[in-house]
Design an enzyme around this catalytic site. Sequence first.
Site, PDB file in Angstrom:
ATOM      1  N   CYS A 311       0.834  -1.204   0.000  1.00 47.39           N
ATOM      2  CA  CYS A 311       0.000   0.000   0.000  1.00 47.39           C
ATOM      3  C   CYS A 311       0.865   1.249   0.000  1.00 47.39           C
ATOM      4  O   CYS A 311       0.516   2.265  -0.594  1.00 47.39           O
ATOM      5  CB  CYS A 311      -0.920   0.019   1.212  1.00 47.39           C
ATOM      6  N   CYS A 467      13.239   6.751  -7.389  1.00 48.25           N
ATOM      7  CA  CYS A 467      11.795   6.617  -7.143  1.00 48.25           C
ATOM      8  C   CYS A 467      11.467   7.362  -5.858  1.00 48.25           C
ATOM      9  O   CYS A 467      12.077   8.382  -5.565  1.00 48.25           O
ATOM     10  CB  CYS A 467      11.375   5.147  -7.102  1.00 48.25           C
TER      11      CYS A 467
END
Length: 509
Positions: A311, A467
């Site tokens: 998540c 990232c």
Amino acid sequence: MANTIHIPTPLRPFTDKKESVEVNGATVGDLLKDLTTRHDGLRKHLYAEDGRLRNFVNVYLNDEDIRYLQKEQTPVKPGDSLSIVPSVAGGAPGTTTDARTKADVGADLVGADLKVRPYTTDELPELSPDEIKRYSRHLIMPEMGMDKQRQLKAGSVLCIGAGGLGSPAAMYLAAAGIGRLGIVDFDVVDFSNLQRQLLHGTSDVGRSKNESAKSRLNDLNPHVQVDTYETLLNSQNALDLFRDYDVILDGTDNFPTRYLVNDACVLTGKPNAYGSIFRFEGQASVFATKGGPCYRCLYPEPPPPGLVPSCAEGGVLGVLPGIIGVIQATEAIKVILGIGEPLVGRFLIYDALKMRFRELKLRKDPDCPACGTHPTVTKLIDYEQFCGIQPEPQTVQPKGGAVNEWEITSVELKRRMDAGDRLLVLDVREPNEYQINRIAGSALIPLGELPRRYQELPKDREIITQCKVGARSQRALEFLRTVGFTDLKNLKGGILDWIDKVDPSQPKY
Ligand code: ZN
């Protein structure tokens, strides 16, 4: 008439975001082959290198689990549909399976026999006049009444995690009058939690989740005993913790803890009110009851690390844990009271976008390593290792920089950019993340698109992969190495570290 394969959310990046794909063939194997021919990127998610269908990918034919059949040879009729159900992340003496036969624990498939403790009415705790007032909407229901409310007061639930799922579950369980609520968490409240973790408020940011949860739950219902455990659940403490509770509520967000919770539930004979969430989709079931399947019956093996996003990486709709956590709390209450038909042998899948529930039948696997007839899991193991997660390398790091040869720090990257070095920063996050913050001049190719777009990258410049925190970009770097790039570095700590050390003007998420 063609057949349809339903694609779960985590795999949709590989089907051009399609929810279902029309395919043709005479068997389940044909349909899956046709699917991976149409969408080549799916192949490595569905098949292992030896060509065998991966173990953590379950295939349902018209909502029937066909795992125990020769699933790829199963014939299909025109119009039949397949569903792929991958695992989603969002988990002393008497530790053997013998413990499950104890009469006071465990439960059966039938609701009425699921009662976790065979109390006689005399043994149940009394309700005070305040409690009677508080629970009056329960007490006037003929199915509940005084005895059931007293049974609830005698009951206990251990919530693993006080996060997205644990928040609504713990709050409703406390409000409903559960006697004792345990909470295992070691995290502190962060601003990014508040979008869904309703146990905590803005003024709790920076506070321990346990403390924050305890004060909220005590305020909600002072008659509930809240016991908090400021610890990471692990193989050393799980069995002792679980033994003290009637039902375990799995609100974890990672595979090692999920398998640990499952195995510890099987070993102690405690029902597992399971839930998991990802983006717009949730799953729920009740595992590890006597006679019912466990999580390992469904997923004997975890997916390789990195294949299924968490998540934290993939995101989750804020209201979704509200739905799934309350389903878990509902099941915990039903199990404690021995009423209704709990989700034993049933796997519930919820799609918030379609507002649709689907239910898949789930069978106990006689060969299950945890709950089967000849279990091999007779004690808790190293779950990080089981899930293929490598411990942090213990190498001696150079002072100050703390990087390996494939890494670069934010400060060093900034220095080299300022010096005019010919390098390309490759951001591998999703476009919506790039909108929030970015390194000026960076190129964006999301990790999932890299296998078909890497040829857009220059071969004559050093590439710095980047990232959010450095994990996806590490995978991007490894991929680029396999296709011939050599001049590569990964930005250690990702954009978050860059913002901390170089450009604090940008927002973090
Ligand atoms: Zn099992």
